[in-house]
Design an enzyme around this catalytic site. Sequence first.
Site, PDB file in Angstrom:
ATOM      1  N   LYS A  28       6.171   5.096 -50.838  1.00 42.35           N
ATOM      2  CA  LYS A  28       6.053   4.251 -49.468  1.00 42.35           C
ATOM      3  C   LYS A  28       5.695   2.209 -50.485  1.00 42.35           C
ATOM      4  O   LYS A  28       6.102   1.735 -49.893  1.00 42.35           O
ATOM      5  CB  LYS A  28       4.550   3.932 -48.883  1.00 42.35           C
TER       6      LYS A  28
ATOM      7  N   SER B  20      -0.971   8.446 -41.014  1.00 38.26           N
ATOM      8  CA  SER B  20      -0.501   7.843 -42.197  1.00 38.26           C
ATOM      9  C   SER B  20      -0.738   6.326 -42.024  1.00 38.26           C
ATOM     10  O   SER B  20      -1.492   5.345 -42.643  1.00 38.26           O
ATOM     11  CB  SER B  20       0.439   7.779 -43.344  1.00 38.26           C
TER      12      SER B  20
END
Length: 340
Positions: free
Chosen positions: A279, A234
């Site tokens: 996040k 990611s």
Amino acid sequence: MRRKFYIGSLFFLAFILIGGMYYPLPYYVSKPGMAKELEPIITVEDGYEEEGSFMLTTVRMGRANIYSYIEAKIRKYEEIYPLNMILSEKETEDEYNARQLQMMAGSKFNAIEVAYRKAGLPIQYKYKGIYVVQVVPGMPAEGKLQAGDRIFKVDGHTFASSEKFIDYVSKKQAGDQITLTYERNKKTSTVTVSLKRFKDAPGKIGIGISLVDDKSIIVDPKVKVRTDEIGGPSAGLMFTLEIYNQLTSEDLTKGYKIAGTGTIDEKGNVGPIGGIEQKIVAADQAGAEIFFAPNESGSKDSNYQDAVKTARDIKTKMKIVPVDTFEEAVKYLEKLTMKE
């Protein structure tokens, strides 16, 4: 007598409480991780410095115990996942961790390739073998190889790609043996393994491993990407931005703290990831001012849409920017005005 009963009860209770910390439940729990500056992690030889910073964002993921399970039920932005949503069928936790590290390695490889190509710099490749990602139960490799092993010779031969390795093995017959030279924990060993037909594909023979290429990319100037035990793909987009920024004289950060997430492929396309909400929380806590989120071609349930909802919910001033490609992120930053 009563005192002994109380003491015994206390010991029993303590045993239950402590045991609850170590007894794993059939779930994983994820929670907001960290937003980490990339400049100390990525070093381009004689690279340009930046006024602001690019940051990767992470999610903390771990096997649930009774306490972390209850905590995740109560707290917002902590998620609970059944084992089968995290581990592939018959995959062990060691194999899962090896898979995550290999995806991180692939992410770094693609990031370097895309950034250097964008900067107009030459790229060369060197094939080094294959990594074992998973061992199939009941097949000959079980008990002889394990996830993370790097195979670099078969019967004394080296190959230019994993396809040639597979072609070599496929020309043999069930019952034939091959000798593999591999590296594990920086030690080289050899093992002889018989070939066997796959139950779910009788026409196919092998030793029973899932594999990925182990190849290095050769660039000038040299670049180092130190990720330690961070796994998964990611951080690809943010790796690419940081590498490219150090390669070029124009500082794309313009003095801002820029976080983000998203996979990167060899063509520079940005892909979706898991845990976008967590996040966003991590980036906001780290003081990020801009956050790049995968747009998924404008899908209604894209990472970007989830990021916007979370940003609104936590009342952050951080600007959420949708991107489908590395080029889009660069163009956005090029138009950004310098921070005062």
